[in-house]
Scaffold this active site. Structure first.
Site, PDB file in Angstrom:
ATOM      1  N   ARG A  91      -0.290   9.504  -0.585  1.00 51.46           N
ATOM      2  CA  ARG A  91      -1.453  10.079  -1.256  1.00 51.46           C
ATOM      3  C   ARG A  91      -1.341  11.576  -1.459  1.00 51.46           C
ATOM      4  NH1 ARG A  91      -6.098   6.691   2.095  1.00 51.46           N
ATOM      5  NH2 ARG A  91      -5.857   4.740   0.948  1.00 51.46           N
ATOM      6  N   GLN A 103      -7.058  14.993   3.709  1.00 49.62           N
ATOM      7  CA  GLN A 103      -6.422  14.130   2.707  1.00 49.62           C
ATOM      8  C   GLN A 103      -7.255  14.024   1.433  1.00 49.62           C
ATOM      9  OE1 GLN A 103      -5.960   9.588   3.079  1.00 49.62           O
ATOM     10  NE2 GLN A 103      -3.875  10.355   3.314  1.00 49.62           N
ATOM     11  N   GLU A 123      -6.846   2.175  -3.517  1.00 47.03           N
ATOM     12  CA  GLU A 123      -5.403   2.125  -3.670  1.00 47.03           C
ATOM     13  C   GLU A 123      -4.924   0.709  -3.996  1.00 47.03           C
ATOM     14  OE1 GLU A 123      -1.930   3.521  -0.665  1.00 47.03           O
ATOM     15  OE2 GLU A 123      -3.457   4.978  -1.256  1.00 47.03           O
ATOM     16  N   PHE A 179       0.844  -1.186   0.000  1.00 41.06           N
ATOM     17  CA  PHE A 179       0.000   0.000   0.000  1.00 41.06           C
ATOM     18  C   PHE A 179       0.879   1.234   0.000  1.00 41.06           C
ATOM     19  CE2 PHE A 179      -4.544   1.140   0.866  1.00 41.06           C
ATOM     20  CZ  PHE A 179      -5.113   0.072   0.188  1.00 41.06           C
ATOM     21  N   ARG A 233      -2.287  10.659   6.320  1.00 33.44           N
ATOM     22  CA  ARG A 233      -2.516   9.264   6.710  1.00 33.44           C
ATOM     23  C   ARG A 233      -2.063   8.315   5.612  1.00 33.44           C
ATOM     24  NH1 ARG A 233      -6.336   5.410   5.641  1.00 33.44           N
ATOM     25  NH2 ARG A 233      -7.664   6.828   4.459  1.00 33.44           N
ATOM     26  N   LEU A 267     -14.622   6.068  -4.796  1.00 36.20           N
ATOM     27  CA  LEU A 267     -13.208   5.733  -4.692  1.00 36.20           C
ATOM     28  C   LEU A 267     -12.850   4.516  -5.531  1.00 36.20           C
ATOM     29  CD1 LEU A 267     -10.450   6.097  -3.227  1.00 36.20           C
ATOM     30  CD2 LEU A 267     -11.308   4.509  -1.503  1.00 36.20           C
ATOM     31  N   HIS A 322     -10.913  12.644   0.865  1.00 37.34           N
ATOM     32  CA  HIS A 322     -11.069  11.260   1.304  1.00 37.34           C
ATOM     33  C   HIS A 322     -11.083  11.087   2.818  1.00 37.34           C
ATOM     34  CE1 HIS A 322     -10.874   6.932   1.036  1.00 37.34           C
ATOM     35  NE2 HIS A 322      -9.700   6.872   1.638  1.00 37.34           N
ATOM     36  N   HIS A 356      -7.536  11.741  -1.926  1.00 39.63           N
ATOM     37  CA  HIS A 356      -7.145  10.463  -2.522  1.00 39.63           C
ATOM     38  C   HIS A 356      -6.944  10.700  -4.011  1.00 39.63           C
ATOM     39  CE1 HIS A 356      -7.087   6.255  -3.640  1.00 39.63           C
ATOM     40  NE2 HIS A 356      -7.147   5.908  -2.370  1.00 39.63           N
TER      41      HIS A 356
END
Length: 581
Positions: A286, A231, A246, A117, A389, A243, A354, A233
């Site tokens: 991100r 954040q 990821e 990730f 994050r 979404l 996000h 995304h």
């Protein structure tokens, strides 16, 4: 007015709320536990999480590696004691979920599968295909059914905290089905209401994520922490904001511009220049990927679509078998909402709001400065996310800190007395405000709810987007002040009590205005660039003055002010941010 009493009340029925409720029941089976949620728990936004949940399990991984990736990815704004506790507890929580029935994906030999990730050097993200949140929330919900002390209040919306003598004694809530106002008394309250992505016009978040817990705490005098860090995304579908996980890039997807060029190689993603990086450029953090999109837009290398500019996510080289096995939901979303098949076609994507790194100011036990009030999940800021994050940390965090807050609240409730009946006067005041002050307000010449909300979203997009500056933030604050005045004149067309969704939206807008103001105020006061907070007029990170958390307080006159408190450093001194080896 009906009065309902619990020992511990959970406000919010998503992942953090259900995990906290289970922890309370395990800690003390004799306590009366209430779960109050404005939607049926299985409609909570946790159900939408796709990619996975991070925890160290492989022999090639370590707790220190997970901690370092989290701290570095957070641009050194994480409290390191909290991160160390988090990474140590994470594997135990994940195994507990497995024993409760969460169907984690498996390797051919039967061991739990993990995937890479963004921003993480090792494969440590557990997953259940690409429906991880769905399965995790189902598992938690089913587990709560085995604990008789847990009583649910589904589709009840909390509108005010009951506070007296420096302590929280419960909430006032309106029952959506009937419009009836209830006083819900409790020795301890845990807010688990999720984030506030709905304060922006283009978000992966469900429309229910309106910062309800943040607004409740803020108006009760509890500060909101690090609210400037929002954040984006990098891969949301245009128009819907849905979404594309990821995990699509973790499995080998590429981001390409209008020329089919993998443009991320042209940008500083924070990787070390003198060492090989194990992960592809698409698995950079991100914030850096979202900022790179803005770079491509400035260079004129994005693609103009019917809903704005996009780039493309290319999964075609993965093949149908891999996509159907590991990314079936991605294929389903593309087919349903874009009428394309990612096996054969490029997916249009763009950055989309996000996650909120900021939230209610709490300590590692989830305790706020207001006695008897706790918070967990995205609505809380426990400081493990810092300025950015890392993907797949959030699902694990709601388990780890939901459980910890539940145990702490149970202990507090066990040693506390019942709420005083005098707080019921506050509940009656709130009932009067809702039924007469709001529903009874004249509609003649009144402001329209939809127009105020639309203008708030536009203000946040223009003034507090991926890149900000001082002038724009100050203008945004002035605009929010004007919107508050208009909000006070809003007149509702629906005067009924039964399923009055217009009233619900009105109450949500109050929370969104509070959240919007704290984001703008905190961003204005942080005159540096760090993680998801990028100031074009202060482009460098400033550890000397801003290696600190912002705390935004509401003054008695309704104005906001910001103070700062130091970040906790234990073992890792701040350095240039990078990921990889």
């Amino acid at each position: 007015m009906d009065v309902v009493s619990h020992d511990v009340l959970l406000v919010g029925g998503g992942g953090a709320g259900l995990r906290a409720a289970i922890a309370v029941a395990e800690q003390n089976p004799g306590l009366r536990i209430g779960v109050l949620s404005k939607v049926y728990p299985m409609r909570s936004h946790t159900v939408s999480a796709e990619g996975g949940a991070a925890a160290v399990i492989g022999d090639d991984d370590s707790l220190d590696d997970h901690a370092y990736d989290t701290i570095s990815g957070g641009d050194w704004l994480c409290d390191q004691d909290a991160v160390e506790f988090f990474v140590e507890e994470a594997p135990r929580e994940m195994l507990r979920m497995e024993r409760w029935g969460c169907p984690w994906s498996r390797n051919p030999d039967g061991t739990i599968a993990t995937r890479s990730f963004g921003g993480m050097k090792n494969d440590r993200t557990w997953f259940a295909a690409d429906k991880t949140g769905f399965h995790l929330l189902h598992t938690l919900f089913q587990t709560t059914l085995s604990y008789p002390p847990i009583q649910r209040h589904d589709e009840w919306f909390a509108t005010r905290l009951l506070v007296e003598g420096g302590r929280c004694h419960g909430v006032v809530a309106i029952e959506v089905a009937t419009g009836k106002v209830h006083a819900v008394l409790a020795r301890a309250v845990i807010l688990c209401t999720g984030g506030a992505g709905a304060v922006f016009p283009f978000s992966t978040n469900a429309g229910i994520k309106t910062g309800d817990g943040m607004g409740l705490a803020y108006r009760a005098g509890v500060p909101l922490k690090d609210m400037e860090f929002v954040q984006y995304h990098p891969t949301g579908l245009p128009f819907t904001g849905i979404l594309i996980t990821e995990a699509a890039r973790a499995e080998g997807g590429w981001l390409v511009n209008e020329d089919g060029y993998r443009y991320l190689q042209d940008y500083d993603l924070g990787e070390p220049r003198d060492e090989p990086v194990k992960r592809s450029m698409e698995l950079g953090p991100r914030d850096r990927l979202s900022q790179a999109f803005e770079g491509e837009r400035e260079k004129g290398r994005t693609i103009e679509g019917p809903y704005g500019e996009v780039v493309h996510l290319d999964l075609r080289h993965l093949g149908e078998e891999v996509i159907d096995q590991k990314l079936p939901f991605v294929r389903e979303l593309c087919r349903k909402y874009e009428k394309i098949d990612p096996v054969e076609e490029l997916i249009p994507v763009r950055p989309v709001v996000h996650y909120m790194m900021g939230g209610i100011h709490v300590d590692m036990d989830g305790a706020t400065p207001l006695a008897g009030l706790y918070a967990a999940g995205e609505t809380a800021c426990i400081n493990i996310n810092g300025a950015n994050r890392l993907g797949s940390n959030s699902l694990t965090a709601l388990l780890v800190f939901g459980a910890r807050a539940g145990r702490a609240a149970a202990e507090f409730a066990q040693g506390s007395s019942d709420p005083p009946r005098s707080v019921l006067a506050q509940a009656l005041e709130e009932e009067e405000r809702l039924h007469r002050g709001v529903l009874g307000r004249s509609t003649k010449g009144g402001e329209r709810l939809a127009s105020v909300r639309k203008d708030l979203l536009q203000t946040m997009e223009e003034r507090a987007g991926i890149f900000r500056d001082g002038e724009g933030l100050q203008t945004g604050l002035s605009q929010v002040a004007e919107l508050r005045g208009r909000y006070a004149e809003v007149a509702l067309d629906d005067r009924s009590l039964t399923f009055n969704t217009e009233l619900t939206h009105y109450l949500e807008l109050e929370n969104l205005l509070d959240v919007g103001e704290t984001i703008l105020r905190s961003a204005l006061e942080r005159t540096e660039s760090r993680g998801a907070h990028q100031r074009t007029d202060h482009s460098e990170r400033d550890d000397q003055d801003f290696l600190a958390h912002s705390l935004c307080y509401r003054e008695e006159d309704g104005a906001s002010r910001v103070e700062f408190e130091p970040v906790t450093i234990t073992r890792w001194s701040p350095e240039e941010r990078h990921y990889g080896d």
